[in-house]
Enzyme design. Structure first.
Site, PDB file in Angstrom:
ATOM      1  N   CYS A  78       0.872  -1.176   0.000  1.00 13.15           N
ATOM      2  CA  CYS A  78       0.000   0.000   0.000  1.00 13.15           C
ATOM      3  C   CYS A  78       0.907   1.223   0.000  1.00 13.15           C
ATOM      4  O   CYS A  78       1.712   1.393   0.924  1.00 13.15           O
ATOM      5  CB  CYS A  78      -0.849  -0.045   1.265  1.00 13.15           C
ATOM      6  N   CYS A 186      -0.913   3.824  -6.445  1.00 12.27           N
ATOM      7  CA  CYS A 186      -1.761   3.218  -5.407  1.00 12.27           C
ATOM      8  C   CYS A 186      -2.056   1.813  -5.903  1.00 12.27           C
ATOM      9  O   CYS A 186      -2.417   1.621  -7.077  1.00 12.27           O
ATOM     10  CB  CYS A 186      -3.059   4.019  -5.259  1.00 12.27           C
TER      11      CYS A 186
HETATM   12  N1  DGL Z   1      -3.915   0.752  -1.708  1.00  7.52           N
HETATM   13  C1  DGL Z   1      -3.556   1.972  -1.096  1.00  7.52           C
HETATM   14  C2  DGL Z   1      -2.332   2.602  -1.787  1.00  7.52           C
HETATM   15  O1  DGL Z   1      -1.566   1.900  -2.411  1.00  7.52           O
HETATM   16  C3  DGL Z   1      -4.519   3.043  -0.705  1.00  7.52           C
HETATM   17  C4  DGL Z   1      -5.966   2.967  -0.748  1.00  7.52           C
HETATM   18  C5  DGL Z   1      -6.650   3.713   0.370  1.00  7.52           C
HETATM   19  O2  DGL Z   1      -6.884   4.929   0.257  1.00  7.52           O
HETATM   20  O3  DGL Z   1      -6.930   3.060   1.360  1.00  7.52           O
HETATM   21  O4  DGL Z   1      -2.104   3.775  -1.669  1.00  7.52           O
END
Ligand code: DGL
Length: 260
Positions: A78, A186
Protein backbone atom coordinates in the site's frame (compact mmCIF):
# COMPACT_ATOMS: atom_id res chain seq x y z
CA UNK A 1 15.33 -14.86 8.38
CA UNK A 2 14.77 -16.65 11.70
CA UNK A 3 15.51 -20.25 12.51
CA UNK A 4 15.85 -23.29 10.32
CA UNK A 5 17.01 -22.55 6.78
CA UNK A 6 14.69 -25.19 5.29
CA UNK A 7 11.53 -23.73 6.73
CA UNK A 8 9.13 -22.03 4.35
CA UNK A 9 9.26 -18.28 4.98
CA UNK A 10 6.06 -16.66 6.21
CA UNK A 11 5.52 -13.23 4.72
CA UNK A 12 2.84 -10.79 5.86
CA UNK A 13 1.31 -8.61 3.14
CA UNK A 14 -0.95 -5.72 4.18
CA UNK A 15 -3.15 -3.11 2.57
CA UNK A 16 -6.14 -0.97 3.55
CA UNK A 17 -8.34 -3.31 1.54
CA UNK A 18 -8.20 -5.04 -1.81
CA UNK A 19 -5.37 -3.08 -3.49
CA UNK A 20 -2.50 -5.14 -2.10
CA UNK A 21 -4.01 -8.19 -3.79
CA UNK A 22 -2.58 -6.77 -7.04
CA UNK A 23 0.89 -7.29 -5.52
CA UNK A 24 0.03 -10.63 -3.94
CA UNK A 25 -1.21 -11.82 -7.35
CA UNK A 26 2.30 -11.28 -8.76
CA UNK A 27 3.93 -12.94 -5.75
CA UNK A 28 1.73 -16.01 -6.16
CA UNK A 29 2.88 -16.41 -9.77
CA UNK A 30 6.50 -16.93 -8.66
CA UNK A 31 8.00 -20.43 -8.49
CA UNK A 32 9.16 -20.10 -4.87
CA UNK A 33 7.91 -21.64 -1.70
CA UNK A 34 6.67 -19.00 0.64
CA UNK A 35 3.58 -18.71 2.81
CA UNK A 36 1.86 -15.34 2.30
CA UNK A 37 -0.54 -13.99 4.93
CA UNK A 38 -2.59 -11.15 3.46
CA UNK A 39 -4.43 -8.66 5.66
CA UNK A 40 -6.86 -6.15 4.13
CA UNK A 41 -7.99 -3.58 6.70
CA UNK A 42 -11.39 -2.98 5.09
CA UNK A 43 -12.96 -1.92 8.38
CA UNK A 44 -10.76 1.20 8.29
CA UNK A 45 -10.47 1.80 4.55
CA UNK A 46 -9.77 4.05 2.80
CA UNK A 47 -6.44 5.02 4.37
CA UNK A 48 -5.60 7.60 1.73
CA UNK A 49 -8.03 10.25 2.94
CA UNK A 50 -7.04 10.04 6.62
CA UNK A 51 -4.53 11.98 8.72
CA UNK A 52 -0.97 10.65 8.54
CA UNK A 53 -0.82 9.71 12.25
CA UNK A 54 -4.06 7.70 11.88
CA UNK A 55 -2.62 5.74 8.95
CA UNK A 56 0.54 5.06 10.98
CA UNK A 57 -1.55 3.77 13.90
CA UNK A 58 -3.73 1.55 11.68
CA UNK A 59 -0.74 0.15 9.81
CA UNK A 60 1.06 -0.56 13.08
CA UNK A 61 -2.01 -2.48 14.36
CA UNK A 62 -2.10 -4.63 11.24
CA UNK A 63 1.65 -5.30 11.51
CA UNK A 64 1.19 -6.35 15.13
CA UNK A 65 -1.49 -8.83 14.04
CA UNK A 66 0.91 -10.24 11.43
CA UNK A 67 3.73 -10.47 13.97
CA UNK A 68 1.49 -12.51 16.27
CA UNK A 69 1.12 -14.89 13.32
CA UNK A 70 4.94 -15.13 13.38
CA UNK A 71 5.71 -13.66 9.99
CA UNK A 72 9.39 -13.36 9.01
CA UNK A 73 8.89 -10.15 7.03
CA UNK A 74 6.14 -7.67 6.22
CA UNK A 75 5.28 -6.05 2.90
CA UNK A 76 3.23 -2.85 3.09
CA UNK A 77 1.49 -3.45 -0.23
CA UNK A 78 0.00 0.00 0.00
CA UNK A 79 1.65 3.23 -1.10
CA UNK A 80 -0.34 5.19 1.48
CA UNK A 81 0.70 2.98 4.41
CA UNK A 82 4.29 3.07 3.14
CA UNK A 83 4.33 6.88 2.92
CA UNK A 84 2.85 7.30 6.39
CA UNK A 85 4.64 4.58 8.30
CA UNK A 86 7.46 2.61 6.64
CA UNK A 87 10.39 4.54 8.10
CA UNK A 88 8.90 4.49 11.62
CA UNK A 89 7.92 0.81 11.50
CA UNK A 90 11.37 -0.16 10.21
CA UNK A 91 12.77 1.28 13.45
CA UNK A 92 10.13 -0.32 15.66
CA UNK A 93 9.58 -3.82 14.32
CA UNK A 94 11.70 -6.92 14.75
CA UNK A 95 11.27 -8.12 11.14
CA UNK A 96 12.20 -6.51 7.78
CA UNK A 97 9.53 -4.12 6.50
CA UNK A 98 9.16 -3.64 2.72
CA UNK A 99 7.05 -0.99 1.05
CA UNK A 100 5.82 0.43 -2.24
CA UNK A 101 7.30 3.29 -4.25
CA UNK A 102 5.40 5.01 -7.06
CA UNK A 103 7.16 4.16 -10.34
CA UNK A 104 8.14 7.78 -11.00
CA UNK A 105 11.75 6.99 -11.83
CA UNK A 106 11.03 4.40 -14.57
CA UNK A 107 8.31 6.68 -15.98
CA UNK A 108 10.64 9.69 -16.16
CA UNK A 109 13.34 7.58 -17.80
CA UNK A 110 10.93 6.12 -20.34
CA UNK A 111 9.59 9.58 -21.33
CA UNK A 112 12.62 11.89 -21.42
CA UNK A 113 11.77 15.58 -21.40
CA UNK A 114 8.03 14.90 -20.97
CA UNK A 115 5.73 15.47 -18.03
CA UNK A 116 4.28 12.47 -16.24
CA UNK A 117 1.07 12.27 -14.18
CA UNK A 118 0.82 10.56 -10.80
CA UNK A 119 -2.43 8.98 -9.68
CA UNK A 120 -2.25 8.51 -5.91
CA UNK A 121 -4.11 9.10 -2.66
CA UNK A 122 -4.00 12.42 -0.80
CA UNK A 123 -1.66 10.97 1.83
CA UNK A 124 0.83 9.76 -0.79
CA UNK A 125 0.70 13.06 -2.71
CA UNK A 126 1.38 15.19 0.36
CA UNK A 127 3.87 13.05 2.32
CA UNK A 128 7.57 13.77 2.60
CA UNK A 129 8.56 10.44 1.05
CA UNK A 130 7.26 11.56 -2.35
CA UNK A 131 8.72 15.06 -2.06
CA UNK A 132 12.11 13.48 -1.32
CA UNK A 133 11.85 11.12 -4.28
CA UNK A 134 10.95 14.00 -6.60
CA UNK A 135 13.83 16.14 -5.43
CA UNK A 136 16.28 13.20 -5.63
CA UNK A 137 15.21 12.75 -9.25
CA UNK A 138 15.17 16.50 -9.86
CA UNK A 139 11.65 16.01 -11.16
CA UNK A 140 9.53 18.57 -9.31
CA UNK A 141 8.58 20.36 -12.55
CA UNK A 142 7.77 17.16 -14.42
CA UNK A 143 5.30 15.43 -12.08
CA UNK A 144 1.63 16.43 -12.32
CA UNK A 145 -0.38 15.33 -9.28
CA UNK A 146 -3.85 13.89 -9.90
CA UNK A 147 -6.24 13.80 -6.96
CA UNK A 148 -7.94 10.41 -6.89
CA UNK A 149 -9.93 10.57 -3.63
CA UNK A 150 -12.77 8.08 -3.68
CA UNK A 151 -11.28 5.78 -6.28
CA UNK A 152 -9.82 3.13 -3.94
CA UNK A 153 -13.17 2.78 -2.13
CA UNK A 154 -14.92 2.05 -5.43
CA UNK A 155 -12.38 -0.71 -6.13
CA UNK A 156 -12.95 -2.16 -2.63
CA UNK A 157 -16.69 -2.13 -3.29
CA UNK A 158 -16.30 -3.75 -6.74
CA UNK A 159 -18.08 -0.79 -8.40
CA UNK A 160 -16.40 -0.86 -11.79
CA UNK A 161 -18.83 1.46 -13.61
CA UNK A 162 -18.60 4.14 -10.91
CA UNK A 163 -14.81 3.78 -10.83
CA UNK A 164 -14.75 4.33 -14.58
CA UNK A 165 -16.89 7.48 -14.29
CA UNK A 166 -14.59 8.95 -11.64
CA UNK A 167 -11.54 8.01 -13.71
CA UNK A 168 -13.01 9.81 -16.71
CA UNK A 169 -12.85 13.08 -14.73
CA UNK A 170 -9.40 12.34 -13.32
CA UNK A 171 -7.97 11.63 -16.78
CA UNK A 172 -9.22 14.93 -18.25
CA UNK A 173 -6.09 16.73 -17.01
CA UNK A 174 -3.45 14.45 -18.58
CA UNK A 175 -5.52 14.20 -21.75
CA UNK A 176 -5.81 17.98 -22.08
CA UNK A 177 -2.12 18.46 -21.34
CA UNK A 178 -1.06 15.63 -23.67
CA UNK A 179 0.59 13.70 -20.83
CA UNK A 180 0.78 10.06 -21.82
CA UNK A 181 2.86 8.58 -19.01
CA UNK A 182 0.62 7.72 -16.07
CA UNK A 183 2.06 6.38 -12.82
CA UNK A 184 -0.36 4.26 -10.79
CA UNK A 185 0.82 5.24 -7.32
CA UNK A 186 -1.76 3.22 -5.41
CA UNK A 187 -2.01 -0.55 -5.48
CA UNK A 188 -5.80 -0.39 -5.89
CA UNK A 189 -5.47 1.44 -9.23
CA UNK A 190 -3.44 -1.43 -10.73
CA UNK A 191 -6.77 -3.28 -10.95
CA UNK A 192 -8.11 -0.43 -13.13
CA UNK A 193 -5.59 -0.74 -15.98
CA UNK A 194 -8.23 -1.93 -18.48
CA UNK A 195 -10.62 0.89 -17.58
CA UNK A 196 -7.83 3.48 -17.89
CA UNK A 197 -6.77 2.11 -21.29
CA UNK A 198 -10.39 2.21 -22.48
CA UNK A 199 -10.75 5.84 -21.44
CA UNK A 200 -7.31 6.92 -22.63
CA UNK A 201 -5.89 4.45 -25.18
CA UNK A 202 -2.70 6.49 -25.76
CA UNK A 203 -1.76 6.30 -22.08
CA UNK A 204 1.34 4.35 -21.07
CA UNK A 205 0.95 2.94 -17.56
CA UNK A 206 3.67 2.46 -14.98
CA UNK A 207 3.26 0.82 -11.57
CA UNK A 208 5.60 -0.17 -8.77
CA UNK A 209 4.41 -3.74 -8.24
CA UNK A 210 7.11 -5.58 -10.18
CA UNK A 211 9.91 -3.48 -8.73
CA UNK A 212 8.69 -4.21 -5.21
CA UNK A 213 8.30 -7.92 -5.91
CA UNK A 214 11.84 -8.12 -7.35
CA UNK A 215 13.26 -6.29 -4.35
CA UNK A 216 11.45 -8.55 -1.87
CA UNK A 217 12.52 -11.75 -3.68
CA UNK A 218 16.14 -10.61 -3.76
CA UNK A 219 16.25 -9.41 -0.15
CA UNK A 220 14.64 -12.55 1.28
CA UNK A 221 16.59 -14.89 -1.04
CA UNK A 222 13.40 -16.56 -2.22
CA UNK A 223 15.21 -17.90 -5.33
CA UNK A 224 16.90 -20.35 -2.99
CA UNK A 225 13.51 -21.90 -2.20
CA UNK A 226 12.03 -23.36 -5.37
CA UNK A 227 8.45 -24.55 -5.04
CA UNK A 228 4.93 -23.15 -4.92
CA UNK A 229 3.67 -20.27 -2.83
CA UNK A 230 0.63 -20.63 -0.56
CA UNK A 231 -1.58 -17.91 0.86
CA UNK A 232 -4.22 -17.08 3.44
CA UNK A 233 -6.45 -14.00 3.34
CA UNK A 234 -7.71 -12.01 6.33
CA UNK A 235 -10.00 -8.97 6.25
CA UNK A 236 -10.92 -6.80 9.21
CA UNK A 237 -14.52 -6.20 8.11
CA UNK A 238 -17.01 -8.73 9.41
CA UNK A 239 -19.82 -7.51 7.17
CA UNK A 240 -20.55 -10.29 4.73
CA UNK A 241 -17.24 -12.09 4.99
CA UNK A 242 -18.27 -14.61 2.36
CA UNK A 243 -18.88 -11.91 -0.25
CA UNK A 244 -15.54 -10.27 0.63
CA UNK A 245 -13.68 -13.56 0.30
CA UNK A 246 -15.25 -14.36 -3.06
CA UNK A 247 -14.52 -10.86 -4.44
CA UNK A 248 -10.90 -11.18 -3.22
CA UNK A 249 -10.64 -14.55 -4.95
CA UNK A 250 -12.01 -13.02 -8.18
CA UNK A 251 -9.44 -10.19 -8.01
CA UNK A 252 -6.62 -12.67 -7.53
CA UNK A 253 -7.87 -14.87 -10.35
CA UNK A 254 -9.33 -12.60 -13.05
CA UNK A 255 -8.76 -9.03 -11.92
CA UNK A 256 -11.36 -6.29 -11.46
CA UNK A 257 -13.42 -6.39 -14.64
CA UNK A 258 -15.81 -9.26 -15.25
CA UNK A 259 -14.24 -11.93 -17.45
CA UNK A 260 -15.88 -11.86 -20.89
N1 DGL B 1 -3.92 0.75 -1.71
C1 DGL B 1 -3.56 1.97 -1.10
C2 DGL B 1 -2.33 2.60 -1.79
O1 DGL B 1 -1.57 1.90 -2.41
C3 DGL B 1 -4.52 3.04 -0.71
C4 DGL B 1 -5.97 2.97 -0.75
C5 DGL B 1 -6.65 3.71 0.37
O2 DGL B 1 -6.88 4.93 0.26
O3 DGL B 1 -6.93 3.06 1.36
O4 DGL B 1 -2.10 3.78 -1.67
Amino acid sequence: MNGNQNRVPKIGVMDSGMGGLSVLKELLELPYSADFLYYGDLAHAPYGEKKTFEVLELTRNVCNFLLKEEVDAILLACNTATSASASKLREELSVPVFGMEPAIKPALLAHPGEKIALLATSVTHREEKLQELKSELDASERVVHLNCDGLASLVDAGKSQEAKLLLKNILEIPKQQGIKALVLGCTHYVFLKNEIKELYPEAILHDGNQGTVRHLVRSLHLEEKPGHPTHTLYFSSETNGEKTASFAHKLLTFGFAEPT
